[in-house]
Design a protein around this motif. Structure first.
Motif, PDB file in Angstrom:
ATOM      1  N   GLN A 123      -8.709 -13.024  -0.148  1.00  8.68           N
ATOM      2  CA  GLN A 123      -8.873 -11.886  -1.058  1.00  8.68           C
ATOM      3  C   GLN A 123      -9.911 -10.873  -0.559  1.00  8.68           C
ATOM      4  N   PRO A 124     -11.133 -11.283  -0.197  1.00  5.88           N
ATOM      5  CA  PRO A 124     -12.076 -10.288   0.321  1.00  5.88           C
ATOM      6  C   PRO A 124     -11.621  -9.679   1.646  1.00  5.88           C
ATOM      7  N   LEU A 125     -10.952 -10.473   2.478  1.00  7.24           N
ATOM      8  CA  LEU A 125     -10.432  -9.939   3.742  1.00  7.24           C
ATOM      9  C   LEU A 125      -9.397  -8.851   3.479  1.00  7.24           C
ATOM     10  N   ALA A 126      -8.462  -9.145   2.585  1.00 11.53           N
ATOM     11  CA  ALA A 126      -7.401  -8.184   2.272  1.00 11.53           C
ATOM     12  C   ALA A 126      -7.971  -6.931   1.602  1.00 11.53           C
ATOM     13  N   ARG A 127      -8.899  -7.124   0.665  1.00 11.20           N
ATOM     14  CA  ARG A 127      -9.506  -5.992  -0.032  1.00 11.20           C
ATOM     15  C   ARG A 127     -10.252  -5.077   0.956  1.00 11.20           C
ATOM     16  N   THR A 128     -11.028  -5.680   1.871  1.00  9.05           N
ATOM     17  CA  THR A 128     -11.771  -4.886   2.855  1.00  9.05           C
ATOM     18  C   THR A 128     -10.827  -4.147   3.782  1.00  9.05           C
ATOM     19  N   ALA A 129      -9.758  -4.814   4.202  1.00  6.25           N
ATOM     20  CA  ALA A 129      -8.769  -4.158   5.075  1.00  6.25           C
ATOM     21  C   ALA A 129      -8.125  -2.976   4.366  1.00  6.25           C
ATOM     22  N   ALA A 130      -7.758  -3.155   3.092  1.00  2.41           N
ATOM     23  CA  ALA A 130      -7.119  -2.074   2.332  1.00  2.41           C
ATOM     24  C   ALA A 130      -8.084  -0.909   2.112  1.00  2.41           C
ATOM     25  N   GLU A 131      -9.325  -1.215   1.761  1.00  2.00           N
ATOM     26  CA  GLU A 131     -10.315  -0.159   1.537  1.00  2.00           C
ATOM     27  C   GLU A 131     -10.599   0.616   2.824  1.00  2.00           C
ATOM     28  N   THR A 132     -10.680  -0.101   3.936  1.00  5.85           N
ATOM     29  CA  THR A 132     -10.937   0.544   5.227  1.00  5.85           C
ATOM     30  C   THR A 132      -9.762   1.420   5.635  1.00  5.85           C
ATOM     31  N   ALA A 133      -8.547   0.911   5.446  1.00  5.46           N
ATOM     32  CA  ALA A 133      -7.358   1.698   5.785  1.00  5.46           C
ATOM     33  C   ALA A 133      -7.283   2.965   4.940  1.00  5.46           C
ATOM     34  N   LYS A 134      -7.576   2.848   3.637  1.00  5.38           N
ATOM     35  CA  LYS A 134      -7.549   4.025   2.760  1.00  5.38           C
ATOM     36  C   LYS A 134      -8.604   5.046   3.194  1.00  5.38           C
ATOM     37  N   ALA A 135      -9.796   4.582   3.505  1.00  5.22           N
ATOM     38  CA  ALA A 135     -10.855   5.496   3.948  1.00  5.22           C
ATOM     39  C   ALA A 135     -10.455   6.215   5.232  1.00  5.22           C
ATOM     40  N   LEU A 136      -9.817   5.496   6.147  1.00  8.48           N
ATOM     41  CA  LEU A 136      -9.352   6.117   7.393  1.00  8.48           C
ATOM     42  C   LEU A 136      -8.285   7.173   7.110  1.00  8.48           C
ATOM     43  N   LEU A 137      -7.325   6.823   6.239  1.00  7.68           N
ATOM     44  CA  LEU A 137      -6.255   7.766   5.891  1.00  7.68           C
ATOM     45  C   LEU A 137      -6.793   9.008   5.187  1.00  7.68           C
ATOM     46  N   ASP A 138      -7.799   8.822   4.351  1.00  8.27           N
ATOM     47  CA  ASP A 138      -8.391   9.936   3.618  1.00  8.27           C
ATOM     48  C   ASP A 138      -9.389  10.726   4.464  1.00  8.27           C
ATOM     49  N   GLY A 139      -9.642  10.254   5.683  1.00  7.46           N
ATOM     50  CA  GLY A 139     -10.597  10.925   6.559  1.00  7.46           C
ATOM     51  C   GLY A 139     -12.029  10.804   6.079  1.00  7.46           C
ATOM     52  N   LYS A 140     -12.320   9.801   5.280  1.00  4.88           N
ATOM     53  CA  LYS A 140     -13.664   9.643   4.712  1.00  4.88           C
ATOM     54  C   LYS A 140     -14.524   8.658   5.492  1.00  4.88           C
ATOM     55  N   MET A 141     -13.951   7.963   6.444  1.00  6.12           N
ATOM     56  CA  MET A 141     -14.741   7.000   7.201  1.00  6.12           C
ATOM     57  C   MET A 141     -15.136   7.636   8.526  1.00  6.12           C
ATOM     58  N   THR A 142     -16.402   7.848   8.688  1.00  7.70           N
ATOM     59  CA  THR A 142     -16.875   8.432   9.939  1.00  7.70           C
ATOM     60  C   THR A 142     -17.428   7.365  10.866  1.00  7.70           C
ATOM     61  N   ALA A 143     -17.951   6.286  10.299  1.00  6.81           N
ATOM     62  CA  ALA A 143     -18.484   5.200  11.122  1.00  6.81           C
ATOM     63  C   ALA A 143     -18.453   3.906  10.317  1.00  6.81           C
ATOM     64  N   ALA A 144     -18.134   2.844  11.000  1.00  5.58           N
ATOM     65  CA  ALA A 144     -18.164   1.535  10.355  1.00  5.58           C
ATOM     66  C   ALA A 144     -19.617   1.087  10.245  1.00  5.58           C
ATOM     67  N   PRO A 145     -19.916   0.198   9.283  1.00 14.02           N
ATOM     68  CA  PRO A 145     -21.294  -0.239   9.117  1.00 14.02           C
ATOM     69  C   PRO A 145     -21.847  -1.006  10.322  1.00 14.02           C
ATOM     70  N   THR A 146     -20.979  -1.659  11.080  1.00 10.72           N
ATOM     71  CA  THR A 146     -21.426  -2.403  12.262  1.00 10.72           C
ATOM     72  C   THR A 146     -20.453  -2.163  13.397  1.00 10.72           C
ATOM     73  N   THR A 147     -20.911  -2.463  14.595  1.00 10.49           N
ATOM     74  CA  THR A 147     -20.034  -2.427  15.760  1.00 10.49           C
ATOM     75  C   THR A 147     -20.174  -3.742  16.504  1.00 10.49           C
ATOM     76  N   VAL A 148     -19.138  -4.075  17.240  1.00 14.28           N
ATOM     77  CA  VAL A 148     -19.115  -5.296  18.035  1.00 14.28           C
ATOM     78  C   VAL A 148     -18.730  -4.898  19.448  1.00 14.28           C
ATOM     79  N   ALA A 149     -19.401  -5.485  20.426  1.00 15.06           N
ATOM     80  CA  ALA A 149     -19.065  -5.212  21.823  1.00 15.06           C
ATOM     81  C   ALA A 149     -17.845  -6.026  22.213  1.00 15.06           C
TER      82      ALA A 149
END
Length: 195
Positions: A123-149
């Motif tokens: 449930q939290p995995l799916a919710r985070t994926a959906a929220e992230t996808a919506k933010a990307l589609l809406d152009g509201k996500m400029t940077a993720a909170p963390t990055t991984v190499a």
């Protein structure tokens, strides 16, 4: 923090298997560099096969003369194969970790055959994926909170909390949350009755 370790990785080329294994290796790297930990075997397994994992652990036991201190598996199924191999070898004190919190493995945890499971609640995995996808589609996500190499590049990452499941926290993490029913984990019955 010391001893001979086996890493049971999922399907070769699968991004989840690659990243979980990379996490193991990154975490263990300082201990390996000091000589405290030796990774005696790291093996990928087609279709995340418990049967192949069983054979890998049997091979590792043969190579090490029956001396393995810890087994880190990418999923519950491969951890079940590890438990089967270790039980057949009569080795009672091998740390075994799996991930997915399958009912069979939670029973092993309560029986003392497996050390821990990692709960990655969908449930939290799916919710985070959906929220992230919506933010990307809406152009509201400029940077993720963390990055991984990954492969030398910093990749934006939306981290989702996971939980370490032990015999002591089965009730609040799995049963009270509805992730598993009490009747699915009969080996945990005494733990579930406790307040």
């Amino acid at each position: 923090g010391k001893g001979k370790y086996v890493l049971l990785a999922g399907q070769a080329g699968h991004s989840v298997a690659t990243e979980i294994t990379r996490g193991y290796e990154d975490t263990l790297a300082p201990y390996v560099a000091r000589g405290d930990i030796e990774i005696v075997m790291k093996q990928n397994h087609s279709a995340w096969s418990p049967e192949q994992a069983l054979k890998t652990v049997e091979d590792a036991l043969t190579r090490t003369g029956g001396h393995i201190d810890a087994i880190l598996a990418n999923n519950s199924g491969m951890a079940r194969g590890a438990v089967q191999a270790i039980t057949a070898a009569g080795l009672p004190h091998v740390f075994i970790a799996g991930a997915d919190a399958d009912a069979a493995n939670i029973n092993f945890v309560c029986e003392g055959k497996q050390s821990i499971e990692i709960l990655k609640d969908i449930q939290p995995l799916a919710r985070t994926a959906a929220e992230t996808a919506k933010a990307l589609l809406d152009g509201k996500m400029t940077a993720a909170p963390t990055t991984v190499a990954i492969a030398g590049k910093q990749v934006p990452t939306a981290a989702v909390r996971v939980e370490v499941v032990t015999a002591d926290n089965v009730k609040p993490l799995l049963v009270d949350s509805g992730f598993l029913r009490a009747d699915e984990i009969p080996a945990c019955k005494s733990r579930l009755a406790a307040k």
